[in-house]
Design a protein around this motif. Structure first.
Motif, PDB file in Angstrom:
ATOM      1  N   GLN A 194      94.806 -10.154  -3.519  1.00  0.00           N
ATOM      2  CA  GLN A 194      93.623  -9.425  -3.976  1.00  0.00           C
ATOM      3  C   GLN A 194      93.979  -8.521  -5.154  1.00  0.00           C
ATOM      4  N   LEU A 195      93.169  -8.627  -6.225  1.00  0.00           N
ATOM      5  CA  LEU A 195      93.419  -7.849  -7.431  1.00  0.00           C
ATOM      6  C   LEU A 195      92.164  -7.184  -7.991  1.00  0.00           C
ATOM      7  N   GLY A 196      91.013  -7.767  -7.759  1.00  0.00           N
ATOM      8  CA  GLY A 196      89.822  -7.293  -8.452  1.00  0.00           C
ATOM      9  C   GLY A 196      89.255  -6.020  -7.890  1.00  0.00           C
ATOM     10  N   PRO A 197      88.543  -5.261  -8.752  1.00  0.00           N
ATOM     11  CA  PRO A 197      88.392  -5.524 -10.197  1.00  0.00           C
ATOM     12  C   PRO A 197      89.409  -4.777 -11.063  1.00  0.00           C
ATOM     13  N   GLN A 198      90.185  -3.845 -10.457  1.00  0.00           N
ATOM     14  CA  GLN A 198      91.116  -3.054 -11.271  1.00  0.00           C
ATOM     15  C   GLN A 198      92.558  -3.221 -10.798  1.00  0.00           C
ATOM     16  N   ALA A 199      92.919  -4.450 -10.471  1.00  0.00           N
ATOM     17  CA  ALA A 199      94.250  -4.770  -9.940  1.00  0.00           C
ATOM     18  C   ALA A 199      94.452  -4.039  -8.616  1.00  0.00           C
ATOM     19  N   ASP A 200      95.605  -4.186  -8.044  1.00  0.00           N
ATOM     20  CA  ASP A 200      95.883  -3.591  -6.744  1.00  0.00           C
ATOM     21  C   ASP A 200      97.384  -3.333  -6.655  1.00  0.00           C
ATOM     22  N   GLY A 226      99.285 -13.543 -15.790  1.00  0.00           N
ATOM     23  CA  GLY A 226      97.850 -13.502 -16.074  1.00  0.00           C
ATOM     24  C   GLY A 226      97.443 -14.635 -17.002  1.00  0.00           C
ATOM     25  N   LYS A 227      98.241 -14.864 -18.033  1.00  0.00           N
ATOM     26  CA  LYS A 227      97.956 -15.937 -18.989  1.00  0.00           C
ATOM     27  C   LYS A 227      98.021 -17.302 -18.320  1.00  0.00           C
ATOM     28  N   ALA A 228      98.942 -17.456 -17.364  1.00  0.00           N
ATOM     29  CA  ALA A 228      99.087 -18.738 -16.661  1.00  0.00           C
ATOM     30  C   ALA A 228      98.013 -18.942 -15.595  1.00  0.00           C
ATOM     31  N   GLY A 229      97.264 -17.877 -15.283  1.00  0.00           N
ATOM     32  CA  GLY A 229      96.214 -17.981 -14.272  1.00  0.00           C
ATOM     33  C   GLY A 229      96.699 -17.776 -12.849  1.00  0.00           C
ATOM     34  N   ASN A 230      97.963 -17.414 -12.686  1.00  0.00           N
ATOM     35  CA  ASN A 230      98.487 -17.178 -11.336  1.00  0.00           C
ATOM     36  C   ASN A 230      98.020 -15.850 -10.767  1.00  0.00           C
ATOM     37  N   LEU A 231      97.783 -14.886 -11.666  1.00  0.00           N
ATOM     38  CA  LEU A 231      97.200 -13.603 -11.285  1.00  0.00           C
ATOM     39  C   LEU A 231      95.855 -13.490 -11.982  1.00  0.00           C
ATOM     40  N   ASN A 232      94.849 -13.110 -11.222  1.00  0.00           N
ATOM     41  CA  ASN A 232      93.491 -13.082 -11.761  1.00  0.00           C
ATOM     42  C   ASN A 232      92.737 -11.928 -11.123  1.00  0.00           C
ATOM     43  N   ILE A 233      92.251 -10.984 -11.946  1.00  0.00           N
ATOM     44  CA  ILE A 233      91.591  -9.804 -11.387  1.00  0.00           C
ATOM     45  C   ILE A 233      90.198 -10.118 -10.842  1.00  0.00           C
ATOM     46  N   SER A 234      89.740 -11.355 -10.986  1.00  0.00           N
ATOM     47  CA  SER A 234      88.462 -11.723 -10.365  1.00  0.00           C
ATOM     48  C   SER A 234      88.636 -12.034  -8.873  1.00  0.00           C
ATOM     49  N   ILE A 235      89.877 -12.139  -8.412  1.00  0.00           N
ATOM     50  CA  ILE A 235      90.145 -12.416  -7.004  1.00  0.00           C
ATOM     51  C   ILE A 235      90.091 -11.107  -6.224  1.00  0.00           C
ATOM     52  N   THR A 236      88.989 -10.879  -5.538  1.00  0.00           N
ATOM     53  CA  THR A 236      88.839  -9.699  -4.692  1.00  0.00           C
ATOM     54  C   THR A 236      89.423  -9.988  -3.309  1.00  0.00           C
ATOM     55  N   ALA A 237      89.414  -8.975  -2.460  1.00  0.00           N
ATOM     56  CA  ALA A 237      89.915  -9.151  -1.095  1.00  0.00           C
ATOM     57  C   ALA A 237      89.110 -10.204  -0.348  1.00  0.00           C
TER      58      ALA A 237
END
Length: 409
Positions: free
Chosen positions: A182-188, A235-246
């Motif tokens: 979980q990262l969204g919306p401001q990282a975690d 982030g560029k590779a799409g492995n981390l994405n801040i649109s992924i919420t809990a």
């Protein structure tokens, strides 16, 4: 980091005498009936833990003559309310809470040390480390909580040993998200911290006794620059994405869309209900050093304004620090027990044991007051880096400077 002092033991008669001598001089004392009075310990507790404490309170009252009044509170409101009410004498004698509140509690002068004495050796070391602040123990711990790597064994039969291997295994399983966090919306920062720690980039340095040194802001070291650049790459590779919420991470994992999710034991029941065959593994290293999650410890604190400190200490150390009560608290809340005997018993469950094993290799969440200034800038900076909103090294350097200025200010 442990403080060993002779434990003060009170017999029932001694507690009663003390209680009667103190009755009438505390806001926590109330009349039993028209002809007598008896001392009362007021305890703030959340709704989940209240049923367990009710039984322990009844046993304590029977043996000591001191009544325990349980007041249910929303856990999230306790920190601010306790700090506000204790100085005026309106707060409780004892409160439930989290270990990372200790710095603020001590800074505001609202708690006093808890004399664990020889009981300290009965707790998991990570728990006693967490409740120790400036060389003193400030709570009786009851639970330990941390994140780990939840694995869908149908999609990933074996555990990954490195971050790159985890990503490769996720892609081989045909997942759009090789792993979920979980990262969204401001990282975690809490969920990302194991990766950060694997770059030798802790938030604060440590004193000789292992406690955190708020004057040593190590988050800005060379490892931080490496970690920031890694965040940008992922982030560029799409492995981390801040649109992924809990909620999104949980839904995707429970529907079999990814073999891995970095999360805590709170998400295990729903995954099991969804039919996912689970294993719990250490979070793999991205930077080469061990990936150490933050460990949170919950416990019970004694007010600095209690009129009955000996009775409060007795209730905590000889009633709430027992295997019976700690096991009951685990069965009610699902968090790994802080008491070794209870943890050993709970470890018959492989999920509990695995989370506990990961936690033993973690680090306590910093409890120094300065940590509040870190959270203020940490997540938003990670989100900006992951989203490609600037040079990662420059953004991390600015974050460090902002944190330092906020702490100094």
């Amino acid at each position: 980091m442990k403080v060993t002092k002779k434990r003060v033991l009170l017999t029932g008669a001694a507690l009663t005498a003390l209680a009667l001598g103190l009755s009438g001089c505390s806001a926590s004392t109330e009349s039993k009936d028209a002809g007598s009075a008896k001392s009362t310990l007021t305890v703030w507790v959340d709704a989940d833990r209240a049923p367990v404490l009710k039984e322990a309170a009844a046993e304590f009252e029977k043996s000591s003559g001191v009544h325990v009044k349980l007041v249910q509170k929303d856990f999230g409101s306790i920190l601010d309310q306790f700090i506000a009410q204790v100085p005026s004498g309106k707060g409780p004698d004892i409160t439930i809470g989290a270990h990372d509140w200790i710095g603020n509690f001590v800074q505001n002068g609202v708690i006093q040390p808890v004399e664990l004495g020889d009981k300290a050796a009965g707790f998991e070391k990570i728990a006693t480390d967490a409740i120790t602040y400036q060389g003193k123990t400030y709570a009786v711990p009851y639970s330990i909580e941390n994140i780990a790597l939840l694995r869908n064994t149908a999609l990933a039969p074996t555990a990954p040993t490195t971050y790159d291997e985890m990503v490769a295994m996720g892609k081989a399983a045909g997942s759009a998200n090789p792993f979920l966090v979980q990262l969204g919306p401001q990282a975690d920062p809490y969920h990302l911290y194991p990766f950060q720690s694997s770059f030798d980039n802790p938030v604060f340095g440590r004193n000789a006794d292992g406690s955190y040194n708020a004057d040593d802001l190590t988050i800005g070291n060379e490892g931080g620059t490496k970690y920031a650049n890694w965040l940008a790459e992922q982030g560029k590779a799409g492995n981390l994405n801040i649109s992924i919420t809990a909620d999104i991470a949980k839904e995707k994992f429970n529907s079999g869309q990814s073999p891995f999710m970095i999360t805590g034991p709170w998400n295990v029941p729903d995954a099991e209900k969804a039919g996912i065959k689970l294993a719990v593994d250490p979070i793999p290293s991205a930077g080469g050093a061990p990936a150490q999650p933050f460990v949170g410890v919950q416990g019970f604190f004694i007010s600095s304004k209690t009129a009955n400190p000996l009775a409060a200490n007795e209730f905590l150390t000889n009633y709430l620090a027992t295997e019976k009560v700690q096991t009951a608290l685990f069965e009610k809340g699902g968090r790994a027990p802080a008491l070794k005997a209870s943890f050993d018993a709970a470890s018959s469950n492989p999920i509990v044991k695995a989370f506990g094993d990961v936690g033993r290799n973690g680090v306590p969440m910093p409890s120094v007051p300065a940590m509040g200034k870190v959270w203020q800038f940490w997540g938003v900076t990670e989100a900006a880096i992951i989203s490609g909103e600037g040079d990662p090294s420059a953004l991390w350097t600015k974050m460090t400077a902002d944190i330092a200025a906020a702490i100094k200010g």
